[in-house]
Scaffold this motif. Structure first.
Motif, short mmCIF file in Angstrom:
data_model
loop_
_atom_site.label_atom_id
_atom_site.label_comp_id
_atom_site.label_asym_id
_atom_site.label_seq_id
_atom_site.Cartn_x
_atom_site.Cartn_y
_atom_site.Cartn_z
N LEU A 76 5.65 -15.63 2.65
CA LEU A 76 4.28 -15.27 2.29
C LEU A 76 4.26 -13.96 1.52
CD1 LEU A 76 1.18 -15.81 2.65
CD2 LEU A 76 1.33 -14.29 4.62
N ALA A 77 3.62 -13.95 0.37
CA ALA A 77 3.46 -12.73 -0.42
C ALA A 77 2.14 -12.04 -0.08
CB ALA A 77 3.51 -13.05 -1.91
N ASP A 84 -18.42 -14.19 -1.71
CA ASP A 84 -19.38 -13.91 -2.78
C ASP A 84 -19.45 -12.43 -3.11
OD1 ASP A 84 -20.06 -16.59 -2.92
OD2 ASP A 84 -21.77 -16.38 -1.56
N ASN A 85 -19.17 -11.57 -2.13
CA ASN A 85 -19.33 -10.13 -2.33
C ASN A 85 -18.04 -9.36 -2.45
OD1 ASN A 85 -22.15 -10.41 -2.16
ND2 ASN A 85 -22.03 -10.38 0.06
N GLY A 86 -16.89 -10.02 -2.34
CA GLY A 86 -15.65 -9.27 -2.48
C GLY A 86 -14.44 -9.97 -1.92
N TYR A 87 -13.38 -9.18 -1.77
CA TYR A 87 -12.08 -9.68 -1.35
C TYR A 87 -11.60 -8.97 -0.08
CZ TYR A 87 -11.42 -11.59 -6.07
OH TYR A 87 -11.53 -12.29 -7.23
N LEU A 88 -10.82 -9.69 0.67
CA LEU A 88 -10.01 -9.13 1.74
C LEU A 88 -8.62 -9.67 1.47
CD1 LEU A 88 -10.40 -7.45 4.43
CD2 LEU A 88 -9.99 -9.63 5.55
N VAL A 89 -7.67 -8.77 1.23
CA VAL A 89 -6.32 -9.18 0.89
C VAL A 89 -5.37 -8.65 1.96
CG1 VAL A 89 -4.58 -9.28 -0.94
CG2 VAL A 89 -6.98 -8.97 -1.54
N VAL A 90 -4.51 -9.53 2.46
CA VAL A 90 -3.64 -9.23 3.59
C VAL A 90 -2.18 -9.36 3.15
CG1 VAL A 90 -3.03 -9.95 5.93
CG2 VAL A 90 -5.40 -10.13 5.16
N TYR A 91 -1.39 -8.35 3.50
CA TYR A 91 0.03 -8.32 3.17
C TYR A 91 0.84 -8.03 4.43
CZ TYR A 91 -1.79 -7.55 -1.52
OH TYR A 91 -2.47 -7.68 -2.69
N ALA A 92 2.03 -8.61 4.52
CA ALA A 92 2.95 -8.22 5.59
C ALA A 92 3.55 -6.88 5.21
CB ALA A 92 4.05 -9.26 5.74
N ALA A 93 3.70 -6.01 6.20
CA ALA A 93 4.34 -4.71 5.99
C ALA A 93 5.45 -4.61 7.05
CB ALA A 93 3.33 -3.59 6.12
N GLY A 94 6.52 -5.34 6.82
CA GLY A 94 7.58 -5.44 7.81
C GLY A 94 7.26 -6.55 8.78
N LEU A 99 -0.95 -4.99 6.28
CA LEU A 99 -1.70 -4.11 5.39
C LEU A 99 -2.89 -4.89 4.89
CD1 LEU A 99 -2.10 -1.54 3.66
CD2 LEU A 99 -0.55 -2.58 1.97
N VAL A 100 -4.08 -4.31 5.02
CA VAL A 100 -5.32 -4.99 4.65
C VAL A 100 -6.08 -4.15 3.63
CG1 VAL A 100 -7.48 -5.95 5.52
CG2 VAL A 100 -5.46 -5.87 7.01
N LEU A 114 0.17 -4.54 -6.89
CA LEU A 114 1.19 -3.53 -7.19
C LEU A 114 1.19 -2.41 -6.15
CD1 LEU A 114 0.76 -3.18 -11.06
CD2 LEU A 114 2.69 -4.20 -9.85
N GLU A 115 0.04 -1.88 -5.87
CA GLU A 115 -0.06 -0.77 -4.92
C GLU A 115 0.31 -1.22 -3.50
OE1 GLU A 115 -0.54 2.43 -5.56
OE2 GLU A 115 -0.76 2.06 -7.70
N ALA A 116 -0.05 -2.44 -3.15
CA ALA A 116 0.24 -2.93 -1.80
C ALA A 116 1.74 -3.11 -1.60
CB ALA A 116 -0.49 -4.25 -1.55
N ARG A 117 2.46 -3.54 -2.61
CA ARG A 117 3.91 -3.71 -2.48
C ARG A 117 4.58 -2.38 -2.16
NH1 ARG A 117 4.19 -7.12 -7.72
NH2 ARG A 117 3.40 -9.09 -6.95
#
Length: 130
Positions: A76-77, A84-94, A99-100, A114-117
């Motif tokens: 998973l990347a 409708d009003n925006g985004y919530l983006v979730v990343y694994a951090a280990g 990271l949300v 880029l910044e989340a990586r």
């Protein structure tokens, strides 16, 4: 250094990551580092919604991992939730952290990626998973 001082130092480093994310992407509504168990570790969300966002983000990460594994998409990347009003983006951090990022509908998703990586690598190091 005592255990309490070490924990305070980690907390300050995580808060610096959150501040750096806002400097890089000023339009963000909130940034959170949560455990994969759904507990908020560090964030700048309103306290009333922090635990709920942490729990839902950990669930989104877990579900995203299962989906990518079962459909042979690889690791998973990110998990992107667009409303409708925006985004919530979730990343694994280990292995133990999530990271949300929450932003408006006109957020620059490329910049967020880029910044989340970079932030995810830093979070892993701070939490001792490097």
């Amino acid at each position: 250094m005592s255990v309490a001082q070490h924990q305070a130092s980690k907390s300050m480093e995580l808060q610096r990551i959150i501040s750096a994310m806002h400097r890089a992407i000023p339009e963000l509504h909130g940034v959170m580092i949560a455990s994969v168990d759904g507990l908020a570790v560090a964030h700048d969300f309103p306290d009333a919604e922090a635990e709920r966002v942490a729990a839902m983000s950990a669930t989104a990460l877990g579900l995203g991992k299962r989906i990518t594994e079962r459909t042979n998409l690889g690791g998973l990347a990110e998990a992107v939730i667009r409303g409708d009003n925006g985004y919530l983006v979730v990343y694994a951090a280990g292995q133990d952290a999530v990271l949300v990022l929450s932003g408006p509908i006109d957020s620059n998703l490329g910049l967020m990626r880029l910044e989340a990586r970079v932030a995810a690598v830093d979070i892993k190091q701070i939490l001792g998973q490097a």
